[in-house]
Design an enzyme around this catalytic site. Structure first.
Site, PDB file in Angstrom:
ATOM      1  N   CYS A  23     -11.865 -29.212   6.412  1.00 34.31           N
ATOM      2  CA  CYS A  23     -10.646 -28.516   6.005  1.00 34.31           C
ATOM      3  C   CYS A  23      -9.486 -29.509   5.914  1.00 34.31           C
ATOM      4  O   CYS A  23      -9.358 -30.402   6.741  1.00 34.31           O
ATOM      5  CB  CYS A  23     -10.327 -27.416   7.022  1.00 34.31           C
ATOM      6  N   ASP A  49      -7.571  -7.614   0.368  1.00 36.59           N
ATOM      7  CA  ASP A  49      -6.637  -7.908   1.451  1.00 36.59           C
ATOM      8  C   ASP A  49      -7.374  -7.675   2.746  1.00 36.59           C
ATOM      9  O   ASP A  49      -8.302  -6.859   2.803  1.00 36.59           O
ATOM     10  CB  ASP A  49      -5.419  -6.979   1.417  1.00 36.59           C
ATOM     11  N   HIS A  78      -4.413 -22.074   9.872  1.00 36.28           N
ATOM     12  CA  HIS A  78      -5.761 -22.529   9.533  1.00 36.28           C
ATOM     13  C   HIS A  78      -6.614 -21.417   8.939  1.00 36.28           C
ATOM     14  O   HIS A  78      -7.271 -21.618   7.913  1.00 36.28           O
ATOM     15  CB  HIS A  78      -6.498 -23.113  10.743  1.00 36.28           C
ATOM     16  N   ASP A 120       0.867  -1.172   0.000  1.00 37.06           N
ATOM     17  CA  ASP A 120       0.000   0.000   0.000  1.00 37.06           C
ATOM     18  C   ASP A 120       0.914   1.235   0.000  1.00 37.06           C
ATOM     19  O   ASP A 120       2.134   1.118   0.028  1.00 37.06           O
ATOM     20  CB  ASP A 120      -0.955  -0.022   1.195  1.00 37.06           C
ATOM     21  N   CYS A 134      -6.210 -28.523   5.766  1.00 34.23           N
ATOM     22  CA  CYS A 134      -4.932 -27.858   6.078  1.00 34.23           C
ATOM     23  C   CYS A 134      -4.136 -28.698   7.070  1.00 34.23           C
ATOM     24  O   CYS A 134      -4.647 -29.625   7.690  1.00 34.23           O
ATOM     25  CB  CYS A 134      -5.155 -26.439   6.604  1.00 34.23           C
ATOM     26  N   CYS A 184      -5.829 -28.850  10.664  1.00 29.64           N
ATOM     27  CA  CYS A 184      -7.018 -29.701  10.810  1.00 29.64           C
ATOM     28  C   CYS A 184      -6.685 -31.171  10.569  1.00 29.64           C
ATOM     29  O   CYS A 184      -7.361 -32.057  11.075  1.00 29.64           O
ATOM     30  CB  CYS A 184      -8.113 -29.236   9.858  1.00 29.64           C
TER      31      CYS A 184
END
Lengths: 375, 375
Positions: B310, B272, B341, B60, B312, B315
């Site tokens: 999930c 974002d 996560h 930014d 990931c 998990c």
């Protein structure tokens, strides 16, 4: 053994510990007893299930933390009454209740409940403390033998252990060694602890009488309690020779990378220390070129790796300048990366030690089985 | 885009971000300008070299943080004088100096320096602020065009970009689309920012006049500044239609998982938000079954995964009970795992959105190139 006080090596996920080659972690019974509590851990299948870690775990007995952390402790023949360092609540540890906690936590190796003799201590005080530790060792073993079947392991854990033991035997055991047998329905292994202050004769006596009680492994406790490093060194040397070379010899709570190499040369097989992880949190990093304090301004524009001789995922990717920035900006990633590197450095040190033992340079390391050439 | 304020997504090593499938990170110019400073980052080859991240980065302009974090700021036509939130030191950002900082940081996408209009604002104030942002956009573009060759990239970075752009083109561009050309010797891409408060007509005017100035991508700024969620929604809807569909449309600083899906449906291409990472640090976890506050006692004995849907690494390995323990015991690993996560949940959400666009359900998402069927 990296230290995972509260069922976590601070900041490092378990899969990264596996990648680092960590074979065994240490957990602290005192801390886990207070948070999340033995019952909660037992209910998840012990520490292995709770923290999702299939490799080996060792728990201490809580004795050392009771002596070093808690206030208003009161020691009697029966055990220790102490107050939690978290909320001041009152608790009691005895050889029996410590064993109960350690069985509930379900580590692979558990430690007898001992009294860690303070430093300095008069000889009579060291003797009395040693005698109590011996009586507590007998009580620990008795309780353990009567309750060892209560370990919260499922059959998955047992088969994982058998696989690993077979693997270890294949790699390390001398040919035709029939002494080591994998039991059906393995339980935890309870190790005894040698005390005796800084007195060589008491250490010898403590070692011999602990061996008489009989354990599958032996620890040297009561060191790193404030004594000079040379004294630690001498006491270890005077103790280790009285412990059987065909059983694991575990030196508790040491040391620097140089020291763990020296102790291994004396015949010590196992060590644990908070130094690599705690130093990492303070920005102190071990490298092949010596210790580095990453917070120093001189590293702010240093584009080189932390340790050019290290192949860990931190040294392979990040610059000293970036690590310095993370530390200076108080970024959590500083702790994560610093810890990974320091653990890698320690594990590499022990890898080198094991390698030289297997190459036969270790003839002078051990008088026992592991000095024989690999089949 | 996960937020990596100080060149780090708090607590998560870069290789784990890659494993999660993160394609682009956001860095904050205001924070990086203060620590470690633009010169230090430039000296390491820009953010890519500094944080060892080959994939895309967006910075930014610092405008938003100057308005939200620093005290005693003074805005003039020339720029903004402000005091550091760290040490109170005085600094000055203008369109030119912000561009200079962003070129030095060397992100792939950089943002024009804008004034983020406060909420609430009278219409005349919103108009004046919008007009200044338009003048600052012209100045930003002028400075960028004159200095864009000063980006601290080596040839490695340029070839990495070309490879990725070719890959993206192959995957996403419609057949025979000749409009997108990979430039030789790529530079950064400077995006313009639409302001205009909560006024639809000002938003339309700001969009049209920013497009007139001409940028390779356009952002919708000045939202998530305290207005009700419905208003954000309406303003986005009223703005996005005035931005060209064949250029990236970037909505700054949103939102919940449901919201980012809604905004994608409106035609927003990039977003974002600190929410997934900041919420993770407070134990708030997004799951397919709704939001979970992992600190609650009900999870202390919950052996199930955080989110059964999930895949990931959190998990797939850890129980809710373990995550609850880590959080309750203030273990750093709580932040690491929770962040992994939540990022995974957000990235999965966007993966679903992209998938449905490619399946053609996206006809109503875009009026431009990406709604055409894949060749």
């Amino acid at each position: 053994m990296p230290v995972g006080t509260l069922a976590s090596v601070k900041g490092v996920p378990q899969d990264l510990l596996e990648d680092l080659g960590v074979q065994i972690l240490l957990g602290n019974t005192y801390h886990l007893y207070l948070r999340p509590g033995v019952k909660a851990v037992r209910g998840m299948g012990g520490l292995h299930g709770f923290m999702s870690w299939d490799r080996a775990i060792l728990t201490d007995s809580g004795g050392f933390q009771v002596f070093s952390l808690s206030e208003l402790r009161k020691v009697t023949e029966d055990g220790v009454t102490f107050r939690s360092h978290l909320d001041g609540s009152s608790h009691f540890f005895s050889p029996e209740s410590a064993m109960e906690a350690e069985i509930g936590l379900g580590a692979d190796i558990i430690m007898a409940f001992d009294e860690c003799t303070e430093f300095p201590a008069e000889k009579e005080r060291a003797r009395a403390s040693m005698e109590m530790t011996l009586r507590w060792a007998e009580r620990s073993k008795k309780y353990f033998e009567e309750h060892k079947h209560e370990v919260p392991w499922g059959s998955d854990r047992l088969s994982a252990i058998s696989c690993r033991q077979n693997e270890m035997l294949r790699r390390f055991a001398p040919r035709n060694d029939k002494r080591v047998v994998i039991p059906d329905g393995a339980t935890q292994s309870l190790f005894g602890i040698v005390q005796g202050g800084m007195e060589f004769d008491l250490r010898k006596e403590s070692a011999e009488r602990t061996v008489e009680i009989g354990f599958p492994g032996y620890a040297i406790g009561g060191l790193s309690v404030g004594e000079p490093r040379e004294v630690t060194h001498e006491v270890v040397e005077a103790t280790v020779e009285h412990l059987p070379a065909d059983r694991p010899r575990y030196l508790m709570g040491v040391g620097t990378p140089e020291e763990i190499e020296q102790y291994a040369r004396m015949g010590v097989d196992m060590m644990d220390c908070v130094l690599p992880t705690r130093a990492a949190r303070h920005g102190l990093l071990f490298t092949s070129e010596g210790k580095i304090s990453i917070k120093q301004a001189r590293y702010a524009t240093d584009s080189g790796p932390l340790d050019p001789a290290c192949s860990c995922r931190v040294c392979g990717r990040y610059s000293r300048a970036y690590l310095r920035h993370l530390y200076a900006a108080n970024e959590v990633l500083a702790q994560v990366l610093n810890t990974i590197h320091n653990l890698s450095f320690y594990l590499d040190t022990m890898l080198r030690v094991r390698h030289s033992i297997r190459l036969g340079e270790g003839a002078r390391f051990h008088s026992g089985v592991s000095s024989q050439p690999k089949p």
